[in-house]
Motif scaffolding. Structure first.
Motif, mmCIF file in Angstrom:
data_model
loop_
_atom_site.group_PDB
_atom_site.id
_atom_site.type_symbol
_atom_site.label_atom_id
_atom_site.label_comp_id
_atom_site.label_asym_id
_atom_site.label_seq_id
_atom_site.Cartn_x
_atom_site.Cartn_y
_atom_site.Cartn_z
ATOM 1 N N LYS A 95 0.852 -1.107 0.023
ATOM 2 C CA LYS A 95 -0.136 -0.036 0.055
ATOM 3 C C LYS A 95 0.730 1.298 0.039
ATOM 4 N N PRO A 96 1.095 1.794 -1.136
ATOM 5 C CA PRO A 96 1.927 2.893 -1.319
ATOM 6 C C PRO A 96 1.710 3.975 -0.097
ATOM 7 N N ALA A 97 0.478 4.237 0.176
ATOM 8 C CA ALA A 97 0.366 5.620 1.002
ATOM 9 C C ALA A 97 0.791 4.968 2.453
ATOM 10 N N GLY A 98 0.643 3.862 2.689
ATOM 11 C CA GLY A 98 1.159 3.438 4.123
ATOM 12 C C GLY A 98 2.532 2.599 4.404
ATOM 13 N N ASP A 99 2.811 1.735 3.105
ATOM 14 C CA ASP A 99 3.871 1.077 3.124
ATOM 15 C C ASP A 99 5.370 1.666 2.979
ATOM 16 N N SER A 100 5.192 2.486 2.165
ATOM 17 C CA SER A 100 6.565 3.204 1.592
ATOM 18 C C SER A 100 7.265 3.947 2.667
ATOM 19 N N GLN A 149 -14.450 9.100 -7.886
ATOM 20 C CA GLN A 149 -14.838 8.441 -6.533
ATOM 21 C C GLN A 149 -14.397 7.208 -6.341
ATOM 22 N N PHE A 150 -14.415 6.320 -7.454
ATOM 23 C CA PHE A 150 -13.976 5.019 -7.560
ATOM 24 C C PHE A 150 -12.356 4.914 -6.974
ATOM 25 N N ILE A 151 -11.712 5.772 -7.819
ATOM 26 C CA ILE A 151 -10.139 5.717 -7.429
ATOM 27 C C ILE A 151 -10.025 6.266 -6.064
ATOM 28 N N GLU A 152 -10.538 7.193 -5.596
ATOM 29 C CA GLU A 152 -10.310 7.737 -4.215
ATOM 30 C C GLU A 152 -10.768 6.430 -3.277
ATOM 31 N N THR A 153 -12.098 5.918 -3.456
ATOM 32 C CA THR A 153 -12.408 5.044 -2.301
ATOM 33 C C THR A 153 -11.751 3.888 -2.394
ATOM 34 N N THR A 154 -11.235 3.349 -3.400
ATOM 35 C CA THR A 154 -10.486 2.065 -3.716
ATOM 36 C C THR A 154 -9.037 2.153 -3.056
ATOM 37 N N TYR A 155 -8.381 3.113 -3.470
ATOM 38 C CA TYR A 155 -6.986 3.190 -3.408
ATOM 39 C C TYR A 155 -6.536 4.018 -2.113
ATOM 40 N N GLN A 156 -7.247 4.765 -1.655
ATOM 41 C CA GLN A 156 -7.065 5.620 -0.520
ATOM 42 C C GLN A 156 -5.731 6.344 -0.445
ATOM 43 N N GLY A 157 -5.440 7.027 -1.427
ATOM 44 C CA GLY A 157 -4.129 7.598 -1.772
ATOM 45 C C GLY A 157 -2.833 7.243 -2.415
ATOM 46 N N SER A 158 -3.174 5.780 -2.489
ATOM 47 C CA SER A 158 -1.884 5.070 -3.246
ATOM 48 C C SER A 158 -2.260 5.345 -5.012
ATOM 49 N N VAL A 159 -3.265 5.747 -5.097
ATOM 50 C CA VAL A 159 -3.540 6.072 -6.625
ATOM 51 C C VAL A 159 -4.459 7.473 -6.584
ATOM 52 N N ILE A 160 -3.758 8.460 -7.409
ATOM 53 C CA ILE A 160 -4.330 9.563 -7.153
ATOM 54 C C ILE A 160 -5.131 9.968 -8.388
ATOM 55 N N SER A 161 -6.305 10.363 -8.570
ATOM 56 C CA SER A 161 -7.041 10.802 -9.969
ATOM 57 C C SER A 161 -6.535 12.143 -10.227
ATOM 58 N N SER A 162 -6.561 12.170 -11.586
ATOM 59 C CA SER A 162 -6.003 13.460 -12.181
ATOM 60 C C SER A 162 -7.110 14.465 -12.658
ATOM 61 N N THR A 163 -8.439 13.924 -12.193
ATOM 62 C CA THR A 163 -9.358 14.796 -12.307
ATOM 63 C C THR A 163 -9.380 15.843 -11.245
#
Length: 286
Positions: free
Chosen positions: A225-230, A271-285
């Motif tokens: 989990k990039p947002a937590g494990d890096s 919304q799907f990106i934000e909910t699913t990845y919790q900051g590990s993937v960031i929407s460009s929109t």
């Protein structure tokens, strides 16, 4: 014999069509209808998109399952384990589009292949590059002569070295930026040993090295989990490495591509990106 010789070409055509169950009057419209049906079938054809498994395939599957039918398109999702074949197969028309790469990687790919063209349509999301380790808990714990694995493709190699510089681990020669290679390291106070590897191998390398800079998609695929494990993670602001939709030149005008681009930029996908990845993937929109 003389009467047959005097029969007009139109009359002969009429006799042939009558024998076959048709008429001269219906030949033109029938042909036109056939051509129209062919064009309609092409519009209804699935859009075949090459992707990395995570998160690209997951995002497209969300679009396919929840948004595509209402938008009038069908998606065929093809997963790839590397960064080369999605572009090769797109160039060879085995794919209609791909969604796995950022603009700098695409530019380097086309340059390294000695030409060819592909068109970047739009950004969709950013996967922050991160430094990971199974042996230390903070970047400051990197020991003298520690081995750090890096992605070996040109754009992500420079990007990973820039990440280390931004976090005070090394200093690069002035002006090299994300085009840096190991030869551009000007100051390496801990004498770190760099080990370039194919990006897909980096998560597995964590057992053998002290730390590794890993692309976001491969980190997620490996259960990280990039947002937590890096130990350190790229910042999103001003980051040029957003991943996006790519097609062959001219195909950006394909109505199916336009519709997919619209969906990928929409609020549902954000919304799907934000909910699913919790900051590990960031929407460009937005």
């Amino acid at each position: 014999m003389r009467r047959l010789m005097g029969v007009t070409a139109a009359a002969v055509l009429a006799m042939v069509l009558t024998a076959c169950g048709g008429s001269a009057d219906t030949a033109g419209p029938a042909a036109a209808t056939s051509g129209g049906a062919g064009a309609s079938a092409a519009m209804d054809a699935p859009l075949k998109v090459g992707v990395s498994p995570v998160p690209h395939s997951e995002i497209l599957k969300y679009v396919s399952d929840n948004l595509a039918a209402k938008a009038g398109i069908k998606l065929e999702i093809v997963e790839f384990a590397d960064y080369v074949q999605p572009n090769v197969q797109l160039q060879e028309s085995q794919l209609d589009a791909n969604y796995f790469q950022h603009r700098p990687y695409l530019a380097d790919f086309l340059k390294s292949k000695g030409g060819g063209e592909l068109t970047y349509v739009q950004d969709v999301h950013l996967e922050p590059l991160g430094l990971y380790s199974k042996k230390i808990k903070a970047v400051t714990e990197l020991a003298n002569d520690a081995t750090v694995a890096l992605p070996n493709d040109a754009t992500n190699l420079g990007r990973s070295l820039k990440l280390l510089e931004d976090n005070g681990v090394i200093t690069l020669k002035e002006g090299v930026g994300t085009a840096a290679t190991e030869r551009d390291v000007a100051n390496n106070p801990k004498n770190l040993q760099f080990k370039p590897l194919e990006a897909a191998q980096l998560p597995r390398s964590l057992e053998d090295v002290d730390a590794a800079v890993i692309n976001g998609n491969y980190a997620l695929e490996a259960g990280l989990k990039p947002a937590g494990d890096s130990l350190v993670l790229e910042k999103a602001e001003g980051n040029p490495y957003a991943n996006g939709l790519v097609v062959r030149p001219g195909q950006e005008n394909d109505p199916r591509v336009k519709k997919l681009a619209e969906l990928l930029a929409g609020p549902e996908v954000k919304q799907f990106i934000e909910t699913t990845y919790q900051g590990s993937v960031i929407s460009s929109t937005g």
